[in-house]
Scaffold this active site. Structure first.
Site, mmCIF file in Angstrom:
data_model
loop_
_atom_site.group_PDB
_atom_site.id
_atom_site.type_symbol
_atom_site.label_atom_id
_atom_site.label_comp_id
_atom_site.label_asym_id
_atom_site.label_seq_id
_atom_site.Cartn_x
_atom_site.Cartn_y
_atom_site.Cartn_z
ATOM 1 N N GLU A 1 2.186 6.708 6.021
ATOM 2 C CA GLU A 1 2.004 5.981 7.281
ATOM 3 C C GLU A 1 2.822 6.607 8.408
ATOM 4 O OE1 GLU A 1 2.847 1.887 6.147
ATOM 5 O OE2 GLU A 1 0.830 1.693 5.320
ATOM 6 N N ASP B 1 -1.618 -2.827 -1.418
ATOM 7 C CA ASP B 1 -0.500 -3.212 -0.547
ATOM 8 C C ASP B 1 -0.250 -4.716 -0.539
ATOM 9 O OD1 ASP B 1 1.545 -2.959 1.196
ATOM 10 O OD2 ASP B 1 0.322 -2.624 2.970
ATOM 11 N N GLU C 1 3.332 -11.076 4.274
ATOM 12 C CA GLU C 1 2.498 -10.330 5.223
ATOM 13 C C GLU C 1 1.016 -10.652 5.090
ATOM 14 O OE1 GLU C 1 3.029 -6.104 4.835
ATOM 15 O OE2 GLU C 1 1.415 -5.646 6.238
HETATM 16 C C1 GCV Z 1 7.132 -0.961 6.442
HETATM 17 C C2 GCV Z 1 2.253 -1.981 4.825
HETATM 18 C C3 GCV Z 1 2.795 -2.746 5.993
HETATM 19 C C4 GCV Z 1 3.753 -1.893 6.809
HETATM 20 C C5 GCV Z 1 4.855 -1.403 5.870
HETATM 21 C C6 GCV Z 1 4.209 -0.618 4.740
HETATM 22 C C7 GCV Z 1 5.226 -0.141 3.731
HETATM 23 O O1 GCV Z 1 1.401 -0.966 5.244
HETATM 24 O O2 GCV Z 1 1.742 -3.199 6.772
HETATM 25 O O3 GCV Z 1 4.275 -2.682 7.840
HETATM 26 O O4 GCV Z 1 5.770 -0.612 6.562
HETATM 27 O O5 GCV Z 1 3.300 -1.443 4.066
HETATM 28 O O6 GCV Z 1 5.367 -0.795 2.722
HETATM 29 O O7 GCV Z 1 5.853 0.872 3.966
#
Ligand code: GCV
Length: 646
Positions: A237, A311, A339
């Site tokens: 990411e 995720d 989340e």
């Molecule tokens: C901290 C998901 C979340 C991101 C998070 C990522 C991760 O994609 O939406 O906010 O980033 O996981 O675990 O690194």
């Protein structure tokens, strides 16, 4: 807090002496017990033992270190608070995992990524000179549930936290937490040698880079002599990592591990590595990247694996890396912050989700190779083991935004200590300590908690659906999300709905992600007769009129699950209303308001998802599922603004 009910008062007035201390300082007491192996207790295990000493009834809380005595004392308080019989105690408790840490996704500006309980509790600006009382409460609360570490900073890391300016602040927090047995860890941004070190590369095989990290680590230990180590998100990411230099994840992790070795520090290296550029099912990518590296990590590296391969969805099958890397200690990463599970307003007891994953048999080394045995290191005899929980803590007065969010923090700590503890037991303990021992309250609130995970799965992502939430903020339904700059962040990538059916084919005729599991799992999940229906659309793409075990068509079954989820939230609401007189007004009112929001949002999810999927199924809603209140356009055009936690 001690309860003052009459039966409780009676029991503490009895003639029992309480002694808290290590065996070395209590040789007389130690001579009265012959069944305790103090070596096995290690530094953190404790006993709570009823015995006769000098003719007196005595309870001994014993352990080798202050930390162990603290854990034992908290456990004893729990027995009192939950009104257990303490007349004949014979408790030995040893943590099953070594590293039990919260992961704070907290930024230096005090925003919290995926945080729904206010701002970050770390007041960096006022540190190191001002120590908020809340830091002590934080440490005590964590110690009371066996947590022994905290990663203070976001995995989407800022290199500044490694500068002297911040290290003084980190040291002040470490000093505050130390008496409670809590070590601090930081996230290490892989490109830090360039961003704050002035180097022109962060290549892990470059000598100057290794030297820079060695010196940086030495500097950190001057500030914090018992610093725990680093957590790293790399090549994921947008985060930099070893892939930038054509190096492996092991080469990246080992560079940091070597710097930490002289100080007994560890690296927690995340397996959450995937890319939109890789033309393969996202669910397969971490395994493809890490499995070939099994055995190539330094001894002080834990590979930190999320519970599932996508995720933190409401439900995912266990991550295929569990069981695939016997030579490498794998650490579990659970997400406590919700989340994808209603964020700060939905009551979802995650103990059930955690338990489901930990109890699953991977068959990696024959039947009984549960995820729990991999995480605690017992399956492959790893001495280093751990569990991480992405924190749901913020500046909100009740810590977690939702009163019941605290139960998830609690459940994480308890399962990190003992991954085999039952979720039902944890829920009950937490309720008794949080709301008191009123039996009606405990029974009904426990029922709410224990059905809440299944409820959220039903009203968000039933039967193995996943990743169909709103774009970016991840709040509310968004099965229509498509055509974005990253395909693997859209919903259509995952549900694959069309007129011919719905679901992601991960069998051999599709992405073959199933091949990453042990043969027993492959066989069970690829066969439609034996695939658990809860994972059906995770692994299979099926026609809308596919006949389910119930006799319903797949379309009807999906609709009925959404409806069931809505009804379950109605049931939770009614359970809560029925215990109104058993809860103080402030907490009652807040939980009630949140349950009402949850119920309305369950309907929102049901109606939006069913209208969207109905375009493809072209089938009427089955009996018992009401017509949606609005049109699909209405739901698609509704864009929640300023959702927290982004
Ligand atoms: C901290 C998901 C979340 C991101 C998070 C990522 C991760 O994609 O939406 O906010 O980033 O996981 O675990 O690194």
């Amino acid at each position: 807090m001690l309860d003052s009910s009459p039966e409780f008062s009676t029991s503490i007035q009895s003639e029992t002496t309480l002694i808290i201390g290590p065996p070395k300082q209590l040789p007389d007491l130690n001579a009265t017990v012959d069944n305790i192996s103090w070596d096995d207790l290690g530094k953190e295990g404790f006993i709570i033992q009823s015995l006769q000493h000098n003719g007196k009834s005595t309870i001994w809380i014993g352990g080798n270190t202050d930390q162990a005595l603290l854990y034992g004392t908290f456990d004893f308080l729990k027995l009192l608070q939950t009104h257990q019989d303490i007349s004949s105690l014979n408790i030995t408790s040893i943590p099953q995992t070594k590293v039990r840490v919260l992961n704070h996704w907290d930024n230096p500006d005090r925003t919290v990524e995926r945080g729904y309980a206010g701002s970050s509790i770390w007041d960096w600006h006022r540190l190191p000179d001002y120590i908020k009382p809340q830091y002590l409460d934080y440490a005590r609360a964590n110690a009371s549930i066996g947590i022994n570490g905290t990663v203070l900073t976001n995995v989407n890391a800022n290199a500044q936290v490694l500068t002297p300016y911040f290290l003084k602040k980190v040291a002040a927090l470490a000093d505050t937490f130390r008496p409670y047995g809590i070590k601090v860890y930081l996230t290490a941004r892989f490109s830090a040698p360039m961003e704050i070190g002035g180097l022109d590369t962060a290549d892990p095989l470059n000598d100057d880079v290794q030297k820079w990290w060695d010196e940086k680590v030495n500097e950190i230990y001057k500030h914090i002599p018992d610093f725990g180590g680093f957590l790293v998100k790399a090549d994921s990411e947008g985060q930099p990592g070893p892939q930038n230099y054509n190096r492996t994840q092991a080469e990246g992790a080992n560079m940091l591990a070597k710097a930490l070795q002289p100080h007994q520090g560890i690296v927690m290296w995340r397996a959450f590595v995937y890319s939109n550029e890789t033309p393969d099912d996202r669910a397969k990518q971490a395994y493809n990247e890490f499995k070939p590296l099994d055995g190539k990590f330094e001894d002080n590296v834990l590979v930190q694996v999320k519970n599932g391969a996508i995720d933190f969805q409401p439900r995912e099958p266990f991550h295929p890396l569990f069981g695939a890397m016997p030579e490498t200690p794998l650490m579990m990463e659970f997400q406590i912050t919700q989340e994808y599970l209603g964020q700060g307003t939905h009551l979802v007891f995650l103990g059930s989700l955690f338990e489901e994953v930990l109890d699953t048999d991977t068959y990696a080394e024959g039947p009984g190779s549960t995820v729990a045995k991999i995480v605690d290191g017992s399956l492959d005899n790893h001495s280093l083991s751990g569990m991480a929980g992405v924190s749901n803590i913020g500046t909100d007065r009740n810590w977690t935004g939702h009163q019941f969010g605290q139960a998830n923090w609690y459940a994480f700590g308890k399962l990190a200590w003992n991954p085999r503890k039952s979720a039902a037991n944890i829920a009950q303990e937490w309720l008794r300590m949080t709301f008191g021992n009123d039996e009606e309250l405990v029974t009904k609130a426990k029922r709410m908690m224990l059905q809440s995970h299944e409820a959220v799965v039903n009203y968000m992502t039933p039967l193995g659906l996943h990743h169909i939430m709103g774009w970016s903020h991840h709040y509310g339904p968004g099965p229509w999300v498509t055509d974005k700059h990253r395909d693997d962040w859209t919903s259509t990538y995952y549900h694959q709905a069309s007129s011919d059916g719905i679901g992601f084919d991960r069998t051999a005729s599709g992405s073959n992600a199933l091949s990453q599991y042990a043969l027993e799992i492959q066989r069970k999940y690829e066969d439609l007769d034996s695939c658990p229906e809860k994972y059906l659309l995770w692994f299979h793409h099926l026609p809308w009129d596919y006949k389910m075990k119930s006799g319903n068509s797949l379309w009807d079954e999906i609709a009925l699950h959404y409806q069931m989820g809505v009804e379950q939230t109605q049931g939770m609401l009614e359970d809560w209303q029925s215990i109104k007189d058993h809860v103080d007004k402030q907490r009652y009112d807040q939980v009630l308001a949140f349950l009402q929001i949850q119920h309305n949002e369950a309907k929102w999810w049901r109606d939006a998802c069913l209208l969207y999927f109905q375009q493809f199924s072209q089938k009427p809603l089955p009996e018992g599922v009401p017509q949606p209140e609005f049109t699909l356009d209405h739901y698609q055009n509704f864009k929640p603004l300023f959702v927290p936690g982004i």
